[in-house]
Design an enzyme around this catalytic site. Structure first.
Site, PDB file in Angstrom:
ATOM      1  N   ASP A 148      -3.284   3.884  32.335  1.00  0.00           N
ATOM      2  CA  ASP A 148      -3.662   5.112  33.034  1.00  0.00           C
ATOM      3  C   ASP A 148      -4.207   6.124  32.031  1.00  0.00           C
ATOM      4  O   ASP A 148      -3.455   6.715  31.256  1.00  0.00           O
ATOM      5  CB  ASP A 148      -2.431   5.709  33.741  1.00  0.00           C
ATOM      6  CG  ASP A 148      -2.802   6.964  34.499  1.00  0.00           C
ATOM      7  OD1 ASP A 148      -3.406   6.843  35.579  1.00  0.00           O
ATOM      8  OD2 ASP A 148      -2.528   8.080  34.003  1.00  0.00           O
ATOM      9  N   TYR A 190      -8.242  13.200  28.762  1.00  0.00           N
ATOM     10  CA  TYR A 190      -7.330  12.840  27.667  1.00  0.00           C
ATOM     11  C   TYR A 190      -8.103  12.582  26.364  1.00  0.00           C
ATOM     12  O   TYR A 190      -7.501  12.435  25.298  1.00  0.00           O
ATOM     13  CB  TYR A 190      -6.510  11.586  28.005  1.00  0.00           C
ATOM     14  CG  TYR A 190      -5.652  11.675  29.246  1.00  0.00           C
ATOM     15  CD1 TYR A 190      -5.464  12.880  29.928  1.00  0.00           C
ATOM     16  CD2 TYR A 190      -5.018  10.546  29.767  1.00  0.00           C
ATOM     17  CE1 TYR A 190      -4.689  12.948  31.075  1.00  0.00           C
ATOM     18  CE2 TYR A 190      -4.232  10.613  30.910  1.00  0.00           C
ATOM     19  CZ  TYR A 190      -4.084  11.811  31.565  1.00  0.00           C
ATOM     20  OH  TYR A 190      -3.314  11.873  32.700  1.00  0.00           O
ATOM     21  N   LYS A 223     -10.006   9.122  35.342  1.00  0.00           N
ATOM     22  CA  LYS A 223     -10.046  10.255  36.277  1.00  0.00           C
ATOM     23  C   LYS A 223     -11.245  11.163  36.013  1.00  0.00           C
ATOM     24  O   LYS A 223     -11.616  11.373  34.851  1.00  0.00           O
ATOM     25  CB  LYS A 223      -8.751  11.076  36.145  1.00  0.00           C
ATOM     26  CG  LYS A 223      -7.491  10.199  36.173  1.00  0.00           C
ATOM     27  CD  LYS A 223      -6.204  11.000  36.157  1.00  0.00           C
ATOM     28  CE  LYS A 223      -4.994  10.085  35.976  1.00  0.00           C
ATOM     29  NZ  LYS A 223      -4.631   9.850  34.573  1.00  0.00           N
ATOM     30  N   HIS A 234      -9.004  13.962  39.310  1.00  0.00           N
ATOM     31  CA  HIS A 234      -7.805  14.332  38.547  1.00  0.00           C
ATOM     32  C   HIS A 234      -7.043  15.487  39.202  1.00  0.00           C
ATOM     33  O   HIS A 234      -5.812  15.485  39.260  1.00  0.00           O
ATOM     34  CB  HIS A 234      -8.220  14.709  37.117  1.00  0.00           C
ATOM     35  CG  HIS A 234      -7.134  14.567  36.110  1.00  0.00           C
ATOM     36  ND1 HIS A 234      -7.364  14.278  34.791  1.00  0.00           N
ATOM     37  CD2 HIS A 234      -5.782  14.669  36.214  1.00  0.00           C
ATOM     38  CE1 HIS A 234      -6.216  14.219  34.136  1.00  0.00           C
ATOM     39  NE2 HIS A 234      -5.234  14.456  34.986  1.00  0.00           N
TER      40      HIS A 234
HETATM   41  N1  NAP Z   1      -2.582  12.942  37.038  1.00  0.00           N
HETATM   42  C1  NAP Z   1      -2.100  13.901  36.282  1.00  0.00           C
HETATM   43  O1  NAP Z   1      -2.417  15.093  36.433  1.00  0.00           O
HETATM   44  C2  NAP Z   1      -1.107  13.553  35.210  1.00  0.00           C
HETATM   45  C3  NAP Z   1      -0.316  14.554  34.654  1.00  0.00           C
HETATM   46  C4  NAP Z   1       0.620  14.193  33.685  1.00  0.00           C
HETATM   47  C5  NAP Z   1       0.735  12.866  33.293  1.00  0.00           C
HETATM   48  N2  NAP Z   1      -0.085  11.909  33.852  1.00  0.00           N
HETATM   49  C6  NAP Z   1       0.031  10.475  33.459  1.00  0.00           C
HETATM   50  O2  NAP Z   1       1.388  10.081  33.489  1.00  0.00           O
HETATM   51  C7  NAP Z   1       1.734   9.511  32.230  1.00  0.00           C
HETATM   52  C8  NAP Z   1       3.206   9.665  31.932  1.00  0.00           C
HETATM   53  O3  NAP Z   1       3.608  11.003  32.000  1.00  0.00           O
HETATM   54  P1  NAP Z   1       4.058  11.865  30.736  1.00  0.00           P
HETATM   55  O4  NAP Z   1       3.441  11.304  29.516  1.00  0.00           O
HETATM   56  O5  NAP Z   1       3.791  13.264  31.100  1.00  0.00           O
HETATM   57  O6  NAP Z   1       5.639  11.730  30.721  1.00  0.00           O
HETATM   58  P2  NAP Z   1       6.745  10.575  30.830  1.00  0.00           P
HETATM   59  O7  NAP Z   1       6.125   9.244  30.862  1.00  0.00           O
HETATM   60  O8  NAP Z   1       7.662  10.976  31.926  1.00  0.00           O
HETATM   61  O9  NAP Z   1       7.548  10.787  29.478  1.00  0.00           O
HETATM   62  C9  NAP Z   1       6.990  10.475  28.236  1.00  0.00           C
HETATM   63  C10 NAP Z   1       8.005  10.909  27.176  1.00  0.00           C
HETATM   64  O10 NAP Z   1       9.201  10.153  27.322  1.00  0.00           O
HETATM   65  C11 NAP Z   1       9.476   9.436  26.109  1.00  0.00           C
HETATM   66  N3  NAP Z   1       9.975   8.120  26.519  1.00  0.00           N
HETATM   67  C12 NAP Z   1       9.263   7.054  26.942  1.00  0.00           C
HETATM   68  N4  NAP Z   1      10.074   6.030  27.253  1.00  0.00           N
HETATM   69  C13 NAP Z   1      11.329   6.446  27.006  1.00  0.00           C
HETATM   70  C14 NAP Z   1      12.594   5.825  27.109  1.00  0.00           C
HETATM   71  N5  NAP Z   1      12.702   4.561  27.504  1.00  0.00           N
HETATM   72  N6  NAP Z   1      13.691   6.562  26.791  1.00  0.00           N
HETATM   73  C15 NAP Z   1      13.575   7.833  26.354  1.00  0.00           C
HETATM   74  N7  NAP Z   1      12.388   8.477  26.228  1.00  0.00           N
HETATM   75  C16 NAP Z   1      11.283   7.782  26.548  1.00  0.00           C
HETATM   76  C17 NAP Z   1       8.167   9.368  25.367  1.00  0.00           C
HETATM   77  O11 NAP Z   1       8.361   9.354  23.975  1.00  0.00           O
HETATM   78  P3  NAP Z   1       7.907   8.094  23.057  1.00  0.00           P
HETATM   79  O12 NAP Z   1       6.427   7.948  23.175  1.00  0.00           O
HETATM   80  O13 NAP Z   1       8.349   8.500  21.697  1.00  0.00           O
HETATM   81  O14 NAP Z   1       8.665   6.890  23.581  1.00  0.00           O
HETATM   82  C18 NAP Z   1       7.508  10.684  25.778  1.00  0.00           C
HETATM   83  O15 NAP Z   1       7.994  11.741  24.976  1.00  0.00           O
HETATM   84  C19 NAP Z   1       0.804  10.239  31.257  1.00  0.00           C
HETATM   85  O16 NAP Z   1       0.747   9.606  30.005  1.00  0.00           O
HETATM   86  C20 NAP Z   1      -0.483  10.213  32.047  1.00  0.00           C
HETATM   87  O17 NAP Z   1      -1.072   8.940  31.970  1.00  0.00           O
HETATM   88  C21 NAP Z   1      -0.986  12.241  34.813  1.00  0.00           C
END
Ligand code: NAP
Length: 314
Positions: free
Chosen positions: A49, A54, A79, A110
């Site tokens: 994704d 990004y 997106k 997006h």
């Molecule tokens: N459509 C939109 O507007 C939108 C908005 C926000 C996000 N997104 C998408 O959603 C994806 C994920 O969301 P996000 O990056 O905001 O947050 P997330 O996936 O909820 O959390 C990522 C964080 O959690 C840590 N983490 C990952 N696995 C873990 C585990 N097993 N235990 C403990 N901590 C863990 C990661 O650190 P490490 O890397 O150090 O493991 C990172 O700091 C984004 O990368 C993006 O692709 C889309």
């Protein structure tokens, strides 16, 4: 490792229920996305994704190409950015060029709001009724399907009322709505309206970006019972409700664990589903919410049922 569940989009396409979130937290982190995707591909990820915003489509695409895994075995989501609403075709072609991956599996709008350069050279955010509206942008996205270079189209960050407003104008019903979703923000109203129209939901930030959910007592109890990590509880809880998840991790062990979806009992599901009912727990865990606005639109304009600070009223 258990096989990764696959869900059906409303156009017949299959999507792996767990994908890799490729937002690195800031655009400066883009170069790290290449290493992250290489590790993820080795761990078994087949769904990525990313987004034009990004600024790492090039790194994601390069990792996928270099893996040697057949293109048809990989699912790529990207997106259309807010400043690209008036130029959907151009933005799409740019993403295709950056990814260098023959076609895009899923292209999302997006955000529902555009971002436009004004005559004074200053960018502004048009109101919901000002051009380019999300309905106009959607119509331009529908036309892209004719190219054969995008398989499915969808939206992101659309609240339930916006889905209802968009549907009557659709030749093609969105196949997916990507929204913030986790045990503190289960988004039942949006998931219900999406289910009514056959729109799948992808949970972004499914781990709530870390501490609040990873430190939650209920989630840790369930994790202990199942001998898995708290992150696996959050991800499995979502997938068990037919919600696709795209957790981001750069860590080899966390990448592997996040891909491993387990089954929660009905009682465990209920406990995790009740977390948001505890005082102060029903809320967005992101920092978007500035004075009740997100990127220039109010929560009401986005169709998000939230107070100005991102908490959800009773
Ligand atoms: N459509 C939109 O507007 C939108 C908005 C926000 C996000 N997104 C998408 O959603 C994806 C994920 O969301 P996000 O990056 O905001 O947050 P997330 O996936 O909820 O959390 C990522 C964080 O959690 C840590 N983490 C990952 N696995 C873990 C585990 N097993 N235990 C403990 N901590 C863990 C990661 O650190 P490490 O890397 O150090 O493991 C990172 O700091 C984004 O990368 C993006 O692709 C889309």
């Amino acid at each position: 490792m258990a096989p990764i569940p696959q869900f059906d989009l409303n156009d017949g396409t299959k999507i792996p229920a767990v994908g890799l979130g490729c937002w690195m937290g800031n655009v400066e982190g883009a170069p790290r996305a290449y290493e992250m995707c290489i590790k993820a591909l080795k761990a078994g990820y087949r769904h990525f994704d990313t987004a034009s915003g990004y600024e790492n489509e090039k790194e994601v695409g390069r990792a996928i190409r270099e893996s040697g895994i057949p293109r048809k075995d990989i699912f790529i989501t990207t997106k259309i950015p807010n400043p690209g609403h008036h130029n959907v075709k151009g933005e799409f072609e740019q993403s295709l060029k950056e990814l260098d991956c023959e076609y895009i599996d899923l292209l999302l709008m997006h955000w529902p709001m555009a971002n436009v350069m004004g005559p004074d050279g200053v960018n502004f955010v048009p109101r919901p009724d000002e051009s380019p509206t999300y309905i106009e942008t959607w119509k331009d996205m529908e036309k892209l399907l004719e190219t054969g270079k995008v398989k499915s189209i969808g939206v992101s960050n659309f609240g339930a009322p916006l889905i209802e407003k968009l549907i009557p104008h659709c030749k093609v019903i969105p196949s997916n709505n990507q929204i913030e979703c986790h045990p503190c923000l289960p988004q039942k109203d949006i998931r219900d309206v999406c289910a009514k129209y056959g729109i799948t939901v992808t949970a972004y930030s499914p781990l709530g970006r870390g501490p609040v959910l990873m430190g939650n007592e209920t989630i840790n109890e369930v994790a202990k019972e199942l001998n898995v990590t708290p992150a696996q509880v959050c991800l499995s809880w979502a997938v068990q409700q037919n919600v696709i998840v795209v957790p981001k991790s750069e860590n080899k062990d966390r990448l592997a664990a996040n891909l491993n979806i387990v089954t929660l009992s009905a009682e465990q599901m209920e406990r995790v589903s009740s977390i948001h009912k505890e005082p102060g727990m029903h809320k967005s865990l992101l920092k978007y919410h500035v004075d009740g606005e997100v990127f220039g639109w109010t929560h009401e304009q986005l169709g998000w049922n939230m107070s100005s600070d991102g908490t959800v009223p009773k």
